[in-house]
Structure formats: structure tokens, C-alpha cells
Design an enzyme around this catalytic site. Structure first.
Site, PDB file in Angstrom:
ATOM      1  N   ASP A  28       0.857  -1.192   0.000  1.00  0.00           N
ATOM      2  CA  ASP A  28       0.000   0.000   0.000  1.00  0.00           C
ATOM      3  C   ASP A  28       0.889   1.238   0.000  1.00  0.00           C
ATOM      4  O   ASP A  28       1.732   1.392   0.878  1.00  0.00           O
ATOM      5  CB  ASP A  28      -0.895  -0.032   1.248  1.00  0.00           C
ATOM      6  CG  ASP A  28      -1.950   1.071   1.252  1.00  0.00           C
ATOM      7  OD1 ASP A  28      -3.060   0.811   1.729  1.00  0.00           O
ATOM      8  OD2 ASP A  28      -1.657   2.198   0.805  1.00  0.00           O
ATOM      9  N   ASP A  54      -3.642   2.395  -5.512  1.00  0.00           N
ATOM     10  CA  ASP A  54      -2.371   2.368  -4.766  1.00  0.00           C
ATOM     11  C   ASP A  54      -2.198   1.150  -3.859  1.00  0.00           C
ATOM     12  O   ASP A  54      -1.405   1.190  -2.933  1.00  0.00           O
ATOM     13  CB  ASP A  54      -2.170   3.676  -3.992  1.00  0.00           C
ATOM     14  CG  ASP A  54      -2.857   3.671  -2.650  1.00  0.00           C
ATOM     15  OD1 ASP A  54      -3.939   3.058  -2.535  1.00  0.00           O
ATOM     16  OD2 ASP A  54      -2.300   4.270  -1.708  1.00  0.00           O
ATOM     17  N   GLU A  55      -2.929   0.085  -4.126  1.00  0.00           N
ATOM     18  CA  GLU A  55      -2.680  -1.126  -3.327  1.00  0.00           C
ATOM     19  C   GLU A  55      -2.762  -2.396  -4.167  1.00  0.00           C
ATOM     20  O   GLU A  55      -3.603  -2.532  -5.042  1.00  0.00           O
ATOM     21  CB  GLU A  55      -3.608  -1.210  -2.112  1.00  0.00           C
ATOM     22  CG  GLU A  55      -5.037  -0.935  -2.423  1.00  0.00           C
ATOM     23  CD  GLU A  55      -5.950  -1.150  -1.226  1.00  0.00           C
ATOM     24  OE1 GLU A  55      -5.655  -1.960  -0.335  1.00  0.00           O
ATOM     25  OE2 GLU A  55      -6.996  -0.497  -1.228  1.00  0.00           O
TER      26      GLU A  55
END
Ligand code: DGT
Ligand code: CA
Length: 358
Positions: A8, A109-110
Site C-alpha cells: 500500500d 495504490d494497493e
């Protein structure tokens, strides 16, 4: 099943902007609604800005007030989602894919990675390598959770942000889960917590040890049993490989330019890199885009859909040139970086090979 990593990015949009614009100090990424100069909300902000009390979803006006009162120089920048999308894809392709093929992009974003190894020491080493490369090659940071399953890996990545690595081995899952608050667990939020409290369950431990029949009565069979499993850190969901949607290659020109002949010189190399990648993935494209980053680091894209899907270097170059010509006619930007993108991708075979099912 191998070990699962959850990667993350820390303060993602803000970190990307800090890197892109060479900004140090607190930074706030805003979604301007355009009504008045400061109307809109904060998308995210750097950890330094969070220390001042600024946070996501806060009205920009309030954030500016906090910034003024702090006496610190706080940078406010507009959100540029397209740029972050590309940044995210680049990290996946250039770093994460070096470690496994099984990657699920869970959001911009993960990422979940299923590693080949079952060894947690090796998995921790991989997590460190990923963290180091992300920092050295992209100038941003990430946090990583290492665990036997997705549920625990995601919670773990949140434990030591920013730039943390948290490893939870199978024998540690039970204790780890019991140290959490209920709403640390993804999917157990406000209303569920309230309902649980009403039936006398007020900790993760209590939920883990609760009578399944009671939960089923309260939440129904599916959700009731799921809640209990979650509290026990059990999760058998798979890391589902996310199919690539586009392939982009961007390069910096030797010198800034707005001369058609000079800019298009880089197209053959970009196109050949893209085709190589599409061959690896056995995919065809149905759309071509031109990406331009000008001397003010503003990014523009122009796209063109094709009549049918192909995997053809010549088509990429040709369409790219047409888009460039149009772009130059309609903009007075001086180009610093230029890229081509193949998108609207589809597997050529139309169906996964048989060994995917065995
Ligand atoms: P973190 O993970 O706590 O270090 O911080 P972020 O900023 O990475 O937060 P995360 O992971 O929840 O979200 C990833 C990105 O998604 C974030 O950089 C900006 C965007 N985002 C998150 N919340 C909001 C929101 O409420 N509005 C908008 N427009 N964007 C958001
Ligand atoms: Ca994040």
C-alpha cells in the site's frame, strides 16, 4: 498457497506530487470543484500535513485555514488522477512483477501479491526489496503487510505506516487479530460494530470466540459466519491476477521540442517496447494514445480507437504520429516527455489456456 503481500503506497497522490514537482514540506492534493477558487475537498495529503490536522475529504478552505494558522508553508496542488494511474502501473510493471506473476491490483495504490515461496523469511526479504526499489526508482514510499492470507496482509500493511513492513506468521495470526480494534478489520465498520455491541460482542477476541448460531441469527448465515472468520484471521479468497488494461511507454526527449519530426523520432523505440510487452501477455490493442508531458510537467493525452484490435508496431507509430500532429496544431506546449499507449487490450486466444484450470 504461497505467502501473501499487501503493498500500500503511503500518502499516494501527495507523494507522487512531491516527487513530480520536487516539493519538500507539507503537501495537500485537492479536488477543486471550480465554483469558487477554493471550493472543493482534500483528496489526500502528506504525513507532514496530517500532523497539522489536515485530512482527506476536508474542505479545501478549512485546510488552508489550518495551513495559515500553522505558520508553515503548505503546498496545495490539484489532483491529476491520470498521472497517478500511470505511476501506479509503472510500479506494478517495473517492480512488483519482478517478484511474482500473481498480482491483484486492489485499487490505484494497493496490490496483493501471491509469492511462490511459503517461507516467511524469504517473503520478508522480498517485501524489503520492493520497498527499497519503490523508494530508489520512484521516489515514493510504501508499506507492506506479509501474512498467510489477504485479510491479514491488508491489516498488517496498515500497522506501521509510513514505510513499514509488518510480518504476521501463521502462528502469530491469532494474537495479532486479538490485539486489534474491531474496525481495524476491513469490512467491520460502524453499523456492524454497533450491532455486535448490542448482542454483547465488543472485542475481536469475543467475536472470534462467539457462538456461530448467535451471529447467524443476527446477521444471516453468510455474513454471520464471515464476521467470525474474519475475527479469527481466516480468509481463503484468492489473489486474482488483474488483467493488464493498457501498456504505456514514455521517454524524455533529448531536448525539449515542438518540432513534429524531432518528437516522432522516438516513436519506433516506444512502439517496439510496447509490442514486446503485448507479446509476453499475448494481447492485442484496440486503441492508441499519445501522452505528452510539457515543460510545465502538465500531462495531456489524446486517444484514437481503431476499427479492430491488432498487435502491430506500424499501427502504433502511424496513429501516434497523427495524434502528435493534431496535438501540435491545437496546443502551444513545448514537449519534454512523450509516450505512446496501447489500450483496450484483449487476450488474443479469447480464453485462458487449459493449464489455468488444472
Ligand atoms: P495512506 O495509505 O494512509 O498512507 O494514505 P493514502 O493517501 O495513500 O490513502 P489511501 O490509501 O486511503 O488512498 C489512496 C489514494 O486514493 C490517495 O492518495 C488519494 C485517494 N483518495 C483517498 N481518499 C480519497 C477521498 O476521500 N477523495 C479523493 N478524491 N481521493 C481520495
Ligand atoms: Ca495508501
Amino acid at each position: 498457497m504461497g505467502v501473501i503481500l499487501h503493498v500500500d503506497m503511503d500518502a499516494f497522490y501527495a507523494s507522487v506530487e512531491a516527487q513530480r514537482r520536487n516539493i519538500s514540506g507539507p503537501i495537500v492534493v485537492c479536488v477543486y470543484s471550480g465554483r469558487t477558487e477554493d471550493s472543493g475537498a482534500v483528496s489526500t495529503c502528506s504525513y507532514e500535513a496530517r500532523e497539522l490536522g489536515i485530512h482527506a475529504a476536508m474542505p479545501i478552505k478549512n485546510a488552508k485555514k489550518i495551513a495559515d494558522e500553522s505558520g508553515k508553508e503548505v503546498n496545495f496542488v490539484g489532483m491529476d488522477k491520470e498521472y497517478y494511474d500511470q505511476f501506479s502501473d509503472d510500479i506494478k510493471e517495473e517492480i512488483l512483477e519482478k517478484h511474482t506473476e500473481t498480482i491483484e491490483k486492489a485499487s490505484i495504490d494497493e496490490f496483493y501479491l501471491e509469492l511462490e515461496t511459503e517461507n516467511f523469511d524469504e517473503a520478508e526479504d522480498i517485501a524489503k526489496k520492493i520497498q527499497t526499489s519503490v523508494n530508489e526508482d520512484f521516489g515514493v514510499t510504501c508499506s507492506v503487510g506479509v501474512a498467510p492470507n489477504k485479510l491479514v496482509a491488508k491489516i498488517a500493511s496498515d500497522q506501521e505506516k509510513p514505510e513499514g513492513i509488518t510480518v504476521i506468521r501463521p502462528e502469530e495470526v491469532k494474537n495479532f487479530m486479538r490485539g486489534l480494534k474491531m474496525d481495524d478489520i476491513h469490512g467491520i465498520g460502524g453499523k456492524t460494530v454497533e450491532k455486535l455491541n448490542d448482542i454483547g460482542i465488543s472485542s475481536v477476541e469475543a467475536l472470534a470466540e462467539s457462538d456461530p448460531a448467535l451471529l447467524v441469527r443476527e446477521f444471516g448465515e453468510k455474513q454471520g459466519l464471515k464476521l467470525r472468520e474474519k475475527a479469527r484471521g481466516e480468509d481463503d479468497s484468492e489473489v486474482k491476477e488483474t488483467l493488464q488494461k493498457q501498456v504505456t511507454r514514455i521517454t524524455t526527449l533529448e531536448e525539449n521540442s515542438r518540432k513534429f519530426n524531432q518528437v516522432k523520432k522516438v516513436f519506433p523505440e516506444l512502439a517496439s517496447d510496447i509490442i514486446e510487452r503485448l507479446e509476453e501477455k499475448d494481447m492485442d490493442f484496440g486503441s492508441v494514445s499519445l501522452i505528452v508531458i510539457d515543460t510545465d510537467i502538465e500531462m495531456s493525452t489524446r486517444a484514437k480507437s481503431l476499427k479492430s484490435r491488432v498487435r502491430d508496431e506500424g499501427v502504433l507509430i502511424e496513429e501516434g504520429e497523427k495524434l502528435l500532429e493534431e496535438f501540435l496544431q491545437n496546443s502551444d506546449a513545448v514537449i519534454r516527455r512523450v509516450g505512446l499507449r496501447a489500450s483496450d487490450l484483449k487476450k488474443r486466444k479469447g480464453q485462458k489456456s487449459m493449464d489455468a484450470f488444472t
